[in-house]
Design a protein around this motif. Structure first.
Motif, short mmCIF file in Angstrom:
data_model
loop_
_atom_site.label_atom_id
_atom_site.label_comp_id
_atom_site.label_asym_id
_atom_site.label_seq_id
_atom_site.Cartn_x
_atom_site.Cartn_y
_atom_site.Cartn_z
N SER A 60 0.82 -1.21 0.00
CA SER A 60 0.00 0.00 0.00
C SER A 60 0.86 1.26 0.00
O SER A 60 0.55 2.22 -0.71
CB SER A 60 -0.92 0.02 1.22
OG SER A 60 -1.86 -1.01 1.14
N VAL A 61 1.92 1.26 0.78
CA VAL A 61 2.81 2.42 0.81
C VAL A 61 3.46 2.61 -0.56
O VAL A 61 3.56 3.74 -1.07
CB VAL A 61 3.87 2.27 1.92
CG1 VAL A 61 4.98 3.28 1.79
CG2 VAL A 61 3.21 2.38 3.29
N LEU A 65 2.92 5.89 -2.89
CA LEU A 65 4.02 6.72 -3.38
C LEU A 65 4.00 6.82 -4.90
O LEU A 65 4.23 7.88 -5.47
CB LEU A 65 5.35 6.18 -2.88
CG LEU A 65 5.58 6.30 -1.38
CD1 LEU A 65 6.89 5.63 -0.98
CD2 LEU A 65 5.57 7.76 -0.94
N ARG A 66 3.73 5.70 -5.55
CA ARG A 66 3.66 5.72 -7.02
C ARG A 66 2.48 6.58 -7.50
O ARG A 66 2.61 7.34 -8.44
CB ARG A 66 3.52 4.30 -7.54
CG ARG A 66 3.49 4.23 -9.05
CD ARG A 66 3.51 2.79 -9.51
NE ARG A 66 3.21 2.72 -10.92
CZ ARG A 66 4.11 2.49 -11.86
NH1 ARG A 66 5.35 2.30 -11.51
NH2 ARG A 66 3.75 2.45 -13.12
N ALA A 67 1.34 6.47 -6.84
CA ALA A 67 0.17 7.26 -7.23
C ALA A 67 0.40 8.74 -6.96
O ALA A 67 -0.05 9.59 -7.73
CB ALA A 67 -1.06 6.78 -6.48
N ALA A 68 1.11 9.07 -5.88
CA ALA A 68 1.36 10.47 -5.55
C ALA A 68 2.33 11.12 -6.52
O ALA A 68 2.21 12.31 -6.83
CB ALA A 68 1.89 10.58 -4.13
N PHE A 79 -3.87 1.73 -5.16
CA PHE A 79 -3.74 2.04 -3.73
C PHE A 79 -5.06 1.77 -3.00
O PHE A 79 -5.06 1.17 -1.92
CB PHE A 79 -3.32 3.49 -3.52
CG PHE A 79 -3.42 3.92 -2.09
CD1 PHE A 79 -2.53 3.44 -1.15
CD2 PHE A 79 -4.42 4.79 -1.68
CE1 PHE A 79 -2.64 3.82 0.18
CE2 PHE A 79 -4.52 5.18 -0.36
CZ PHE A 79 -3.62 4.70 0.57
N ALA A 80 -6.16 2.19 -3.57
CA ALA A 80 -7.46 1.99 -2.93
C ALA A 80 -7.78 0.50 -2.78
O ALA A 80 -8.31 0.07 -1.74
CB ALA A 80 -8.56 2.68 -3.73
N VAL A 81 -7.44 -0.28 -3.80
CA VAL A 81 -7.71 -1.73 -3.74
C VAL A 81 -6.83 -2.39 -2.68
O VAL A 81 -7.28 -3.30 -1.98
CB VAL A 81 -7.49 -2.36 -5.14
CG1 VAL A 81 -7.42 -3.86 -5.06
CG2 VAL A 81 -8.59 -1.91 -6.10
#
Length: 111
Positions: A60-61, A65-68, A79-81
């Motif tokens: 998740s972290v 970080l990748r999504a951010a 991330f949500a999944v």
């Protein structure tokens, strides 16, 4: 025992202490089940749950970080999944820990 035997008074004191210890239900249960403590990862089911929570947390972290950094919708969905099962695992560990802690505290208050 290799040393001298206990006197009659010492045996009576020891028997009295053992009788008092037997009346403690929390201690009696812990001695019967040989559980080592109140940590949430001591049980066999908890071991798998703790490992799963740890792995999901790391994933998740990484997804966060990748999504951010990329602001892509796929990263946010990933991330949500991952976050939902992570939160469920952590909540399960928290509930198990609080249940055992509460049982120990109420057991101590009965004395």
């Amino acid at each position: 025992m290799d040393g001298p035997e206990l006197s009659r008074q010492e045996r009576m004191i020891l028997e009295d202490m053992e009788a008092r210890l037997r009346t403690d239900p929390v201690l009696d249960r812990r001695l019967r089940t040989l559980r080592r403590g109140i940590r949430p990862w001591t049980g066999s089911l908890s071991d798998g749950l703790a490992l799963c929570a740890c792995l999901l947390s790391m994933a998740s972290v990484a997804a966060f970080l990748r999504a951010a950094t990329s602001t892509s919708p796929a990263g946010i969905v990933t991330f949500a999944v991952l976050w939902v099962p992570t939160a469920v695992c952590l909540l399960g560990l928290l509930c198990r820990w609080s249940r055992t802690t509460l049982a120990k505290r109420t057991g101590r208050r009965k004395d």
